[in-house]
Every structure is written in structure tokens, then in C-alpha cells.
Design a protein around this motif. Sequence first.
Motif, PDB file in Angstrom:
ATOM      1  N   PHE A 151       0.812  -1.214   0.000  1.00  0.00           N
ATOM      2  CA  PHE A 151       0.000   0.000   0.000  1.00  0.00           C
ATOM      3  C   PHE A 151       0.852   1.273   0.000  1.00  0.00           C
ATOM      4  O   PHE A 151       0.312   2.375   0.100  1.00  0.00           O
ATOM      5  CB  PHE A 151      -0.927  -0.001   1.215  1.00  0.00           C
ATOM      6  CG  PHE A 151      -1.940  -1.107   1.178  1.00  0.00           C
ATOM      7  CD1 PHE A 151      -3.109  -0.978   0.456  1.00  0.00           C
ATOM      8  CD2 PHE A 151      -1.712  -2.308   1.845  1.00  0.00           C
ATOM      9  CE1 PHE A 151      -4.045  -2.002   0.407  1.00  0.00           C
ATOM     10  CE2 PHE A 151      -2.643  -3.337   1.804  1.00  0.00           C
ATOM     11  CZ  PHE A 151      -3.807  -3.184   1.084  1.00  0.00           C
ATOM     12  N   GLY A 190      -6.675  -4.497  -7.101  1.00  0.00           N
ATOM     13  CA  GLY A 190      -6.484  -3.881  -5.795  1.00  0.00           C
ATOM     14  C   GLY A 190      -6.251  -4.920  -4.708  1.00  0.00           C
ATOM     15  O   GLY A 190      -5.666  -4.633  -3.667  1.00  0.00           O
ATOM     16  N   CYS A 240      -9.817  -4.608  -1.197  1.00  0.00           N
ATOM     17  CA  CYS A 240     -10.587  -3.420  -1.589  1.00  0.00           C
ATOM     18  C   CYS A 240     -11.563  -3.016  -0.499  1.00  0.00           C
ATOM     19  O   CYS A 240     -11.823  -3.770   0.445  1.00  0.00           O
ATOM     20  CB  CYS A 240     -11.348  -3.705  -2.890  1.00  0.00           C
ATOM     21  SG  CYS A 240     -10.276  -4.032  -4.317  1.00  0.00           S
ATOM     22  N   VAL A 241     -12.087  -1.832  -0.638  1.00  0.00           N
ATOM     23  CA  VAL A 241     -13.107  -1.315   0.271  1.00  0.00           C
ATOM     24  C   VAL A 241     -14.470  -1.537  -0.383  1.00  0.00           C
ATOM     25  O   VAL A 241     -14.697  -1.061  -1.504  1.00  0.00           O
ATOM     26  CB  VAL A 241     -12.893   0.182   0.564  1.00  0.00           C
ATOM     27  CG1 VAL A 241     -14.023   0.715   1.444  1.00  0.00           C
ATOM     28  CG2 VAL A 241     -11.540   0.410   1.226  1.00  0.00           C
ATOM     29  N   TYR A 273     -16.484   0.953  -2.660  1.00  0.00           N
ATOM     30  CA  TYR A 273     -15.530   1.981  -3.079  1.00  0.00           C
ATOM     31  C   TYR A 273     -14.583   1.424  -4.129  1.00  0.00           C
ATOM     32  O   TYR A 273     -14.439   1.981  -5.214  1.00  0.00           O
ATOM     33  CB  TYR A 273     -14.739   2.517  -1.875  1.00  0.00           C
ATOM     34  CG  TYR A 273     -13.654   3.505  -2.268  1.00  0.00           C
ATOM     35  CD1 TYR A 273     -13.977   4.834  -2.512  1.00  0.00           C
ATOM     36  CD2 TYR A 273     -12.330   3.094  -2.409  1.00  0.00           C
ATOM     37  CE1 TYR A 273     -12.988   5.737  -2.899  1.00  0.00           C
ATOM     38  CE2 TYR A 273     -11.335   3.986  -2.790  1.00  0.00           C
ATOM     39  CZ  TYR A 273     -11.669   5.308  -3.036  1.00  0.00           C
ATOM     40  OH  TYR A 273     -10.691   6.183  -3.424  1.00  0.00           O
ATOM     41  N   LEU A 315      -7.707   0.427  -3.458  1.00  0.00           N
ATOM     42  CA  LEU A 315      -6.914   1.481  -2.830  1.00  0.00           C
ATOM     43  C   LEU A 315      -5.591   1.684  -3.558  1.00  0.00           C
ATOM     44  O   LEU A 315      -4.997   2.762  -3.465  1.00  0.00           O
ATOM     45  CB  LEU A 315      -6.632   1.127  -1.364  1.00  0.00           C
ATOM     46  CG  LEU A 315      -7.855   0.990  -0.468  1.00  0.00           C
ATOM     47  CD1 LEU A 315      -7.436   0.520   0.925  1.00  0.00           C
ATOM     48  CD2 LEU A 315      -8.611   2.308  -0.381  1.00  0.00           C
ATOM     49  N   VAL A 316      -5.120   0.655  -4.252  1.00  0.00           N
ATOM     50  CA  VAL A 316      -3.852   0.718  -4.982  1.00  0.00           C
ATOM     51  C   VAL A 316      -4.015  -0.038  -6.298  1.00  0.00           C
ATOM     52  O   VAL A 316      -4.881  -0.906  -6.435  1.00  0.00           O
ATOM     53  CB  VAL A 316      -2.690   0.102  -4.180  1.00  0.00           C
ATOM     54  CG1 VAL A 316      -2.374   0.931  -2.942  1.00  0.00           C
ATOM     55  CG2 VAL A 316      -2.994  -1.348  -3.798  1.00  0.00           C
ATOM     56  N   THR A 368      -6.600   4.144  -9.649  1.00  0.00           N
ATOM     57  CA  THR A 368      -7.167   2.986  -8.967  1.00  0.00           C
ATOM     58  C   THR A 368      -8.555   2.614  -9.479  1.00  0.00           C
ATOM     59  O   THR A 368      -8.939   1.444  -9.429  1.00  0.00           O
ATOM     60  CB  THR A 368      -7.232   3.231  -7.453  1.00  0.00           C
ATOM     61  OG1 THR A 368      -7.939   4.451  -7.192  1.00  0.00           O
ATOM     62  CG2 THR A 368      -5.828   3.335  -6.869  1.00  0.00           C
TER      63      THR A 368
END
Length: 310
Positions: A138, A243, A246-247, A250, A253-254, A261
Motif C-alpha cells: 500500500f 487492488g 478493496c473497500v 468503493y 486502494l492501490v 485505482t
Amino acid sequence: MAADSALGTALRSAAWIAGGTAAAGAAALGYASLIERNLFGVRTETVPVLPPGSAPLRVLHLSDIHFVPNQNIKTRWLQSLAELEPDLVVNTGDNLSHRDAVPPLLDALKPLLRFPGVYVPGSNDYYGPKLKSPFTYFTGPSKLSSEPPALPFGELFGAFEDAGWAGLTNRRDSMALGGVRLDFSGVDDPHLDRDVYPGFPEPAAEGTPALRIGVAHAPYQRVLNYFTDGGAELILAGHTHGGQVCVPFYGALVSNCDLPTWRAKGVSMWEHNGRKVPMNVSAGIGTSRFAPVRFACRPEAVLLTLTPRA
């Protein structure tokens, strides 16, 4: 006494919350490491890029298998993909995660090797992963560790070539498929700065239906721009793992490269110098064997149905 009682209640509440948070974190980690990373699926997309009047083509996009011996669930799933009967298989690299993985991986891919195919390498075809903190993922694009363990990529790619899959390591190539000439431009892994853009094959004879496809492991912007400026009509890449962690609602994140992203998974339009090109980025099939988790980012193969342009 009342103050002592209130303090005790607050401490018990804090302990309860901390315990609940830890339990939730442990449950999420267990789900990510034991369940979701094995929830293999096929994402389907329709991309209108073929010359008018062409018959549809089914392209199976594989990426980031990161195979380790004894991955029996992954083996059976990979073998089952042959039931999709693709017209073409495109492998965008990072096939290995262990030096002993080539024979069992070839067994897993054997049913697919009977179909036409092309491939490019990723860094985890050349080098194996090393144990390190997963949190470094990250902090920006990952770096190759010093003295990384070498992997037997020559054995793997030799088997691909023997099966008829064309290597696109800084190479261009063409094949006829379904009445269309497919012109490929491929690069060695941009994540290792090994990419040397070879251009596309010379244009087909007038009246010959053709499609230009750019193929890379890591979708760095410089490479996407090379392909786009060179006339690509479709770009395929992997590397991002979508990623990986992940969220929910959303996303990533990377992307582990300089790709935004929000483009870390799926089909989007890449634009450069006034040209727009459909690009599919696969979320990949596996993970590093030292970070075997996926969260809100299931492993995938991608079945692209290419249809005529309007």
C-alpha cells in the motif's frame, strides 16, 4: 463511588468494543484468506471492436495465476474454463509463485492449450516472491527485492510455444481467426522496465478485416499510450489484482502501478492524443503465496465477446 462505577462501565465498554473490533478483524482476515481467494469466477464483457460484418469472437483473458503446487481448487477451476470454448486465450503473465509450479500449472492449463493463444510475461514468471510485510503493497508500486529467486520461465514458455501459443515479449505478430486478421503488439513486463514497444504488424491488405490488440502484463500509462498512438483497438493487461484488498462499495486502494485505482479492474476507455481505446484490466486469478488474501475483490478470468463496431 458513582465516579468509580462510571469509570468501570466505560472501561468495560472500551474492552468490549476493542474485543469486538479484533474479532471482526480476525473474521475478515479468515474470510479473505480461506474463502474469497478461492471464489473463482468468470467476468463476462461485450466489447464492440471488430470490423463491421465480422462474426463475434470469444477471447478468454487469463492473468496473475500465481500458481503454487497443490492448489487443487484452482486447478479444477482452470481446467473447467475450457468448457467456455474460447476462440482465443490471452495470458497476461505472472503465472508462477513457486519454482516447482510449472508441471502442475501446465496440467491445470492443458485443456486450454488446445485453443489458439498468445502470452506476455510478468515479473512473477521470472522471479519468485519473497517474504515481506504485506503493508508495503500500500506504499506504492512494489519493488523487485535484491537477489530474488529465479523461476523456470523457460520451461513454462517453451510449453506454451509447443502448444502453439505465440509469445509477444517485445514482439508483434498476427493470426487469422474467424475471418479477421488479429494484429498483436506485446511488451515484456513494464513493472520491471523491460518493455520495448515493437509497434504493430504492417497494415493488412486493403479489404482485409483486421483488429489491433495491445498486450502487456502491467498497465503502466506509458505503455498504454504506446499502444494507443500505434493504432490499438483493444488493450489487455493484468498485474493490479484489482487492488486485491478493496473497500466495499468503493473499490481498489492501490493499482501497484501508475494506473488510476478506479481503472484497476474492468473495461474502461483509455484516451491519449485524441484516440480512445477499450482496455480490459483483469483482477487476476491468484495472489503471492506470501500474501494469500483477497477482500471485496474475487479472483477472475474474463470472457470478452468481441462484436462488430456499429
